[in-house]
Design an enzyme around this catalytic site. Structure first.
Site, PDB file in Angstrom:
ATOM      1  N   HIS A  71     -38.057   6.121  29.072  1.00  0.00           N
ATOM      2  CA  HIS A  71     -39.476   6.276  28.754  1.00  0.00           C
ATOM      3  C   HIS A  71     -39.745   7.767  28.641  1.00  0.00           C
ATOM      4  O   HIS A  71     -39.262   8.554  29.451  1.00  0.00           O
ATOM      5  CB  HIS A  71     -40.343   5.644  29.837  1.00  0.00           C
ATOM      6  CG  HIS A  71     -41.814   5.660  29.550  1.00  0.00           C
ATOM      7  ND1 HIS A  71     -42.328   5.546  28.280  1.00  0.00           N
ATOM      8  CD2 HIS A  71     -42.890   5.775  30.376  1.00  0.00           C
ATOM      9  CE1 HIS A  71     -43.648   5.577  28.333  1.00  0.00           C
ATOM     10  NE2 HIS A  71     -44.014   5.726  29.593  1.00  0.00           N
TER      11      HIS A  71
ATOM     12  N   ASP B 193     -41.675   6.727  36.703  1.00  0.00           N
ATOM     13  CA  ASP B 193     -42.188   7.916  36.018  1.00  0.00           C
ATOM     14  C   ASP B 193     -42.745   8.952  36.979  1.00  0.00           C
ATOM     15  O   ASP B 193     -42.473  10.150  36.852  1.00  0.00           O
ATOM     16  CB  ASP B 193     -43.297   7.521  35.033  1.00  0.00           C
ATOM     17  CG  ASP B 193     -42.788   6.709  33.866  1.00  0.00           C
ATOM     18  OD1 ASP B 193     -41.630   6.902  33.471  1.00  0.00           O
ATOM     19  OD2 ASP B 193     -43.555   5.884  33.339  1.00  0.00           O
ATOM     20  N   GLU B 194     -43.553   8.499  37.945  1.00  0.00           N
ATOM     21  CA  GLU B 194     -44.261   9.430  38.818  1.00  0.00           C
ATOM     22  C   GLU B 194     -43.345  10.138  39.808  1.00  0.00           C
ATOM     23  O   GLU B 194     -43.745  11.116  40.443  1.00  0.00           O
ATOM     24  CB  GLU B 194     -45.389   8.710  39.560  1.00  0.00           C
ATOM     25  CG  GLU B 194     -44.928   7.665  40.564  1.00  0.00           C
ATOM     26  CD  GLU B 194     -44.750   6.285  39.974  1.00  0.00           C
ATOM     27  OE1 GLU B 194     -44.769   5.306  40.738  1.00  0.00           O
ATOM     28  OE2 GLU B 194     -44.583   6.180  38.732  1.00  0.00           O
ATOM     29  N   LEU B 195     -42.109   9.679  39.948  1.00  0.00           N
ATOM     30  CA  LEU B 195     -41.150  10.312  40.856  1.00  0.00           C
ATOM     31  C   LEU B 195     -40.161  11.214  40.133  1.00  0.00           C
ATOM     32  O   LEU B 195     -39.466  12.009  40.765  1.00  0.00           O
ATOM     33  CB  LEU B 195     -40.365   9.235  41.624  1.00  0.00           C
ATOM     34  CG  LEU B 195     -41.177   8.230  42.444  1.00  0.00           C
ATOM     35  CD1 LEU B 195     -40.238   7.228  43.103  1.00  0.00           C
ATOM     36  CD2 LEU B 195     -42.025   8.938  43.484  1.00  0.00           C
TER      37      LEU B 195
ATOM     38  N   GLY C 118     -33.250   0.079  39.897  1.00  0.00           N
ATOM     39  CA  GLY C 118     -34.213  -1.005  39.799  1.00  0.00           C
ATOM     40  C   GLY C 118     -33.764  -1.982  38.730  1.00  0.00           C
ATOM     41  O   GLY C 118     -32.577  -2.074  38.402  1.00  0.00           O
TER      42      GLY C 118
END
EC number: 1.1.1.86
Length: 330
Positions: free
Chosen positions: A107, A82-84, A25
């Site tokens: 992060h 983050d959620e992946l 990304g």
């Protein structure tokens, strides 16, 4: 708090190492290209033949599957959302972690809240540019960089600082300045800033101001200019000069009005709400809520996105940005 610069860091710890950047990304592209242009050996791990795969190939990267990259690399730098991360880590990265390797993030979310638990013998570090990816890349190409953070959660090899500082140097962060912090501090302050000020607080303040003027009969275009468009001018002054000099640069009318009225907008109740938001971050309530949202395919988030898109300020803003020639920046 010590600030490190380019002369404090060396690339030596990474000279014979392979860095796998997982994800392509905004940050993945910028950080991988910067490290590559700094002479480091970078590979990019992605889902095969997706859009990002083709983009990374076009940028000249050595692209491979996440599993192949994790197996090949000495440093695995995870830059997917983050959620992946936890799911991808468990299925595609963890099987290839060996003692002496380094797991890196930009992060601290998944390490701090325990969703990723690395095996023994693996370094865990963080290198985080404090800027969007496009700015990370652009300033690097201009010969400078953006500020950044480094953290060390686990130093299994006794040279984790050398590794993470070399990454920061390769990305170009030490050209501007690097601060060492902790995963806890980076994660909690980052989430708080996003929720209470940068993304949540500011947008709600703009909307409230815009709606107040429109409801009082003022033209929506005037309301947009005064509550949203001109915000950039003030933020740029604060960014470049600080609060004191911002006040010096605005008119006496603006200074007096702002200083005497601001506490009626951001009140003691506002600060109390901020403290509660911070507690939700610290005790894990926000994280639990966010992951529950993921389990229902972001139904509430998608609904909120639709509502934001339907706001009058969005319609007016699109028209005025086009008029001002700003549409290319969107």
């Amino acid at each position: 708090m010590k600030v490190f610069y380019d002369s404090d860091f060396k690339l030596d710890a990474l000279k014979e190492k392979t860095i796998a950047v997982i994800g392509y990304g905004s940050q993945g592209r910028a950080q991988s290209l910067n490290m590559k242009d700094s002479g480091l050996n970078v590979v990019v791990g992605l889902r095969k033949n997706g859009a990002s795969w083709n983009n990374a190939k076009a940028d000249g990267h050595n692209v491979m599957t996440i599993e192949e990259a994790a197996e090949k690399a000495d440093i695995i730098h995870i830059l997917i959302p983050d959620e992946l991360q936890a799911e991808v880590y468990e299925s595609q990265i963890k099987p290839y972690l060996k003692e002496g390797k380094t797991l890196s993030f930009s992060h601290g979310f998944n390490i701090h809240y325990g969703f990723i638990v690395p095996p023994k013998g693996v370094n865990v570090v963080l290198v985080a540019p404090k800027s969007p990816g496009k700015m990370v890349r652009r300033t690097y190409e201009e010969g400078f960089g953006v500020p950044g953070l480094i953290c060390i959660e686990i130093d299994a090899t006794n040279n984790a600082f050398d590794i993470v500082s070399a990454m920061a140097k390769g990305i170009g962060l030490s050209r501007a300045g690097v601060i060492q912090t902790t995963f806890k501090e980076e994660t909690e302050t980052d989430l708080f800033g996003e929720q209470a000020v940068l993304c949540g607080g500011v947008t709600e303040l703009i909307k409230a101001g815009f709606e107040t003027l429109v409801e009082a009969g003022y033209a929506p275009e005037m309301a947009y200019f005064e509550t949203c468009h001109e915000l950039k001018l003030i933020v740029d002054l604060i960014y470049q000069k600080g609060f004191k000099n911002m006040w010096n640069d605005v008119s006496n009318t603006a200074e007096y009005g702002g200083l005497t009225r601001r506490s009626r907008i951001v009140t003691a109740d506002s600060k109390a709400a901020m403290k509660e938001i911070l507690r939700e971050i610290q005790d894990g309530r926000f994280t639990k809520e966010f992951l529950l949202e993921k389990q229902v395919s972001y139904a509430h988030l998608k609904s909120m996105r639709r509502l934001e898109g339907d706001l009058q300020i969005e319609e007016v803003g699109a028209k005025l940005r086009k008029m001002c020639g700003l549409e290319k920046e969107e």
